[in-house]
Design an enzyme around this catalytic site. Structure first.
Site, short mmCIF file in Angstrom:
data_model
loop_
_atom_site.label_atom_id
_atom_site.label_comp_id
_atom_site.label_asym_id
_atom_site.label_seq_id
_atom_site.Cartn_x
_atom_site.Cartn_y
_atom_site.Cartn_z
CG HIS A 44 -2.01 -1.07 1.09
ND1 HIS A 44 -3.00 -1.22 2.01
CD2 HIS A 44 -2.24 -2.00 0.13
CE1 HIS A 44 -3.81 -2.21 1.63
NE2 HIS A 44 -3.35 -2.70 0.49
CD GLU A 46 -1.65 3.75 3.62
OE1 GLU A 46 -1.35 3.16 2.56
OE2 GLU A 46 -2.79 3.74 4.10
CB CYS A 69 -6.17 -0.87 5.17
SG CYS A 69 -4.51 -1.53 5.11
CG ASN A 292 -24.29 4.74 -26.17
OD1 ASN A 292 -23.52 3.93 -25.66
ND2 ASN A 292 -23.88 5.70 -26.98
C1 AOF Z 1 -4.69 -0.60 -1.71
N1 AOF Z 1 -3.66 0.28 -1.74
O1 AOF Z 1 -2.49 1.95 -0.91
C2 AOF Z 1 -4.40 1.26 0.26
C3 AOF Z 1 -5.50 0.36 0.29
O2 AOF Z 1 -5.95 -6.74 -0.25
P1 AOF Z 1 -5.09 -5.61 0.20
O3 AOF Z 1 -4.23 -5.93 1.36
O4 AOF Z 1 -4.31 -4.98 -0.93
O5 AOF Z 1 -6.11 -4.48 0.75
C4 AOF Z 1 -6.96 -3.77 -0.11
C5 AOF Z 1 -7.78 -2.77 0.69
O6 AOF Z 1 -6.94 -1.95 1.49
C6 AOF Z 1 -8.56 -1.81 -0.18
O7 AOF Z 1 -9.82 -2.31 -0.51
C7 AOF Z 1 -8.67 -0.55 0.70
O8 AOF Z 1 -9.81 -0.67 1.54
C8 AOF Z 1 -7.46 -0.60 1.60
N2 AOF Z 1 -6.42 0.42 1.30
N3 AOF Z 1 -5.59 -0.55 -0.70
O9 AOF Z 1 -4.82 -1.45 -2.59
C9 AOF Z 1 -3.47 1.20 -0.81
N4 AOF Z 1 -4.20 2.19 1.22
ZN ZN Z 2 -3.15 -0.34 3.79
#
Ligand code: AOF
Ligand code: ZN
Length: 361
Positions: A44, A46, A69, A292
């Site tokens: 992610h 972060e 998350c 459409n």
């Molecule tokens: C992302 N990228 O930078 C952030 C996300 O299956 P995972 O671990 O990749 O988690 C996906 C979920 O994590 C996504 O649906 C969202 O709610 C949260 N944040 N996801 O792919 C990111 N920050």
């Molecule tokens: Zn995350």
């Protein structure tokens, strides 16, 4: 946050059906780390930003476009990384509507003494993830109806010729959208008349999954679409069910999805549900007037993109963007939000969200 938004956009076309996310870490007025979600299943934003830091992030401020998350998905919770790095403050753009997160990310940080500021550039951050928020809530793709027309509202001449209506810059923009959205959808009529590729022609772009609405399965086996189905995922949505009719397409690597019929065509609501199950979060609908109109009537269209070229074709019988019977009074119109306007080369692009896809009764 503006920088975080710009970083997030670098993931376009690579992260679906996950969100576009950017993160910036600031300490003593200096940016010490930046990251974005680069590809589906990857780290992610972060965590990429922490990995980019050349110094400890203790006491720093993390700016992130989406609420961090707090769940174990394909990657561990970002809240854990934030706490482990002893960040002092987290500034967030959008709330995460993913039910696995939905406010819990913020609560966990606050419970551990992190100062959290929410809603910074929230509209911009929400706009960036229109597709993700729609998909995570509805489990169906976000559908963008796109068409190009002349100033007299024609999408082709009376003889059916439509190459080209808009200029180079607008056509380039369409290819950026073919990269941005997961799939592209057209009707069999377009395949029969233009034999298109429906691919993405931008540098480092990725081709959208091609979806052809083909009620009676008339797509020619020798068409460009079928011939390239081994390289570019291709779905034929049909009402035909006979194995002997379907098999030749499967042999050519097409995915054939048999669906119920509605008003003489493939049931588009059933199709979007099926696409959702296949993790297709977004569709660029490049249909003709018939498809459409059916899509609008089915209530599956979320956004409309209208390219207008400074040309006039004329011709009472020349096709227009939305066919069918149409509504019989102005107050029954499909309603759209106020339009966003952009100039693209010699053309203009109007974009608007559909408020109500069903004509008011
Ligand atoms: C992302 N990228 O930078 C952030 C996300 O299956 P995972 O671990 O990749 O988690 C996906 C979920 O994590 C996504 O649906 C969202 O709610 C949260 N944040 N996801 O792919 C990111 N920050
Ligand atoms: Zn995350």
């Amino acid at each position: 946050m503006k920088l975080a938004l710009e970083l997030a956009k670098r993931g376009e076309g690579r992260v679906n059906p996950n969100p576009l996310v950017g993160a910036v870490i600031v300490k003593d007025g200096r940016v010490i780390g930046q990251g974005w979600h680069r590809e589906f299943g990857g780290l992610h934003a972060e965590r990429n930003a922490f990995a980019d830091c050349g110094e400890p992030a203790r006491g720093a401020t993390l700016y992130v476009t989406l609420e961090p998350c707090c769940h174990y998905g394909k990657t561990p919770p970002c809240t854990e990384a934030i706490l482990a790095h002893n960040v002092g403050r987290v500034v967030i753009g959008s709330k995460d509507r993913n039910p696995l997160v939905a406010g819990r990310g913020v609560s966990i940080l606050r419970e551990h003494g992190v100062t959290v500021t929410e809603g910074v550039l929230e509209r911009e951050c929400d706009d960036l993830n229109r597709v993700f928020f729609h998909y995570i809530e509805k489990k169906r793709p976000y559908v963008v109806m796109k068409y190009a027309m002349t100033m007299d509202g024609k999408i082709a001449t009376v003889t059916g010729k439509s190459r080209w209506i808009t200029g180079d810059a607008a056509r380039e923009r369409v290819h950026l959208d073919r990269n941005r959205y997961t799939a592209i959808m057209a009707g069999v009529g377009t395949v029969l008349s233009d034999d298109p590729m429906l691919n993405c022609r931008v540098e480092n772009g990725r081709n959208p999954v091609r979806i052809i609405c083909d009620t009676a399965l008339r797509t020619p086996l020798e068409s460009n679409i079928v011939a390239t189905a081994k390289e570019i995922p291709t779905i034929l949505a049909t009402c035909r069910t006979e194995e002997e009719k379907i098999e030749p397409y499967r042999d050519m690597a097409c995915t054939v999805v048999s669906l119920p019929k509605k008003d003489g065509h493939v049931d588009l609501t059933a199709l979007t549900e099926e696409l959702g199950k296949r993790e297709i979060d977004s569709v660029l609908l490049e249909g003709g007037g018939t498809l459409n109109e059916a899509a609008l009537r089915a209530g599956i269209v979320n956004r409309i993109q209208t390219y207008i070229a400074p040309k006039i074709f004329g011709g009472a019988a020349a096709p227009t963007p939305v066919g069918g019977a149409g509504v019989d009074a102005p107050d029954k119109a499909y309603r759209l939000l106020p339009v966003e306007i952009q100039r693209i080369g010699e053309d203009i692009l109007l974009e608007s969200e559909v408020v109500s896809c069903l004509p008011e009764s």
